[in-house]
Design a protein around this motif. Structure first.
Motif, PDB file in Angstrom:
ATOM      1  N   SER A  58       0.826  -1.203   0.000  1.00  0.00           N
ATOM      2  CA  SER A  58       0.000   0.000   0.000  1.00  0.00           C
ATOM      3  C   SER A  58       0.863   1.256   0.000  1.00  0.00           C
ATOM      4  CB  SER A  58      -0.906   0.011   1.226  1.00  0.00           C
ATOM      5  OG  SER A  58      -1.635   1.219   1.269  1.00  0.00           O
ATOM      6  N   ASN A  59       0.475   2.224  -0.806  1.00  0.00           N
ATOM      7  CA  ASN A  59       1.185   3.504  -0.849  1.00  0.00           C
ATOM      8  C   ASN A  59       0.453   4.605  -0.112  1.00  0.00           C
ATOM      9  OD1 ASN A  59       3.264   2.509  -2.480  1.00  0.00           O
ATOM     10  ND2 ASN A  59       2.038   2.817  -4.317  1.00  0.00           N
ATOM     11  N   ASP A  60      -0.770   4.328   0.332  1.00  0.00           N
ATOM     12  CA  ASP A  60      -1.559   5.400   0.929  1.00  0.00           C
ATOM     13  C   ASP A  60      -1.944   5.144   2.380  1.00  0.00           C
ATOM     14  OD1 ASP A  60      -3.476   3.457   0.524  1.00  0.00           O
ATOM     15  OD2 ASP A  60      -5.007   4.865  -0.145  1.00  0.00           O
ATOM     16  N   LYS A  61      -1.327   4.130   3.006  1.00  0.00           N
ATOM     17  CA  LYS A  61      -1.581   3.910   4.434  1.00  0.00           C
ATOM     18  C   LYS A  61      -0.374   3.260   5.090  1.00  0.00           C
ATOM     19  CE  LYS A  61      -4.502  -0.012   3.406  1.00  0.00           C
ATOM     20  NZ  LYS A  61      -5.684   0.108   2.628  1.00  0.00           N
ATOM     21  N   ILE A  62      -0.225   3.594   6.376  1.00  0.00           N
ATOM     22  CA  ILE A  62       0.866   3.034   7.160  1.00  0.00           C
ATOM     23  C   ILE A  62       0.379   2.920   8.610  1.00  0.00           C
ATOM     24  CG2 ILE A  62       1.933   5.287   7.565  1.00  0.00           C
ATOM     25  CD1 ILE A  62       4.667   3.838   7.344  1.00  0.00           C
TER      26      ILE A  62
END
Length: 171
Positions: A58-62
């Motif tokens: 995922s690039n939009d959550k961490i």
């Protein structure tokens, strides 16, 4: 980034957790003190594992497990991450009290100085008075209300560390 240290709090990315930590977070997440303020009131083990597995691509959550010294104190998350904004989530270990200020300090620092966003967004159920009080204490403004939720925003300010953000943009 698998681990960060901010204001004395060590953040461990969910993608690098061991089995014991994954189980602990699962138990916290389904604890009634925490679950009552979640949109999904309970999650199954397989759903929990699948979710953590999706984070590595995922690039939009961490998501992070936060430690003070060797004590796991809570979870912070950033979702809908863009160049201009992100939304955060936060909860402390159900066995601890007084962790909100520590965790919120990390949220604000990480969002503005590591993610380099200009705006942090949040929401809380209307009856989650502890969260509402905490967000207001950290200078979040109410931007909208509906029958269930209050929505918050905080614009970046003095805490924006230009050199950290420039390093991130050049990386």
């Amino acid at each position: 980034m698998l681990e960060s240290l901010i204001n004395g709090i060590r953040l461990v990315n969910f993608t690098s957790l061991d089995t014991k930590e994954i189980k602990m977070i699962y138990d916290w997440r389904n604890n009634h003190k925490i679950a009552k303020y979640m949109i999904n009131k309970s999650i199954e083990w397989n759903e929990h594992i699948r979710f953590i597995d999706t984070l590595s691509s995922s690039n939009d959550k961490i998501y992070f497990l936060a430690y003070k010294d060797d004590l796991a104190i809570g979870v912070i998350s950033f979702v809908n991450i863009s160049k201009s904004s992100c939304e955060f989530g936060i909860y402390a270990s159900p066995d601890l009290r007084g962790m909100g200020d520590l965790l919120m300090g990390v949220v604000v620092d990480y969002a503005f100085n590591r993610l380099c966003v200009k705006e942090i967004l949040a929401k809380a159920f209307m009856d989650n008075l502890r969260a509402i009080t905490l967000y207001k204490k950290f200078e979040f403004n109410i931007i909208k209300k509906d029958k269930d939720m209050i929505y918050f925003s905080r614009q970046g300010g003095v805490e924006l560390n230009i050199s950290l953000c420039q390093e991130r943009l050049l990386a």
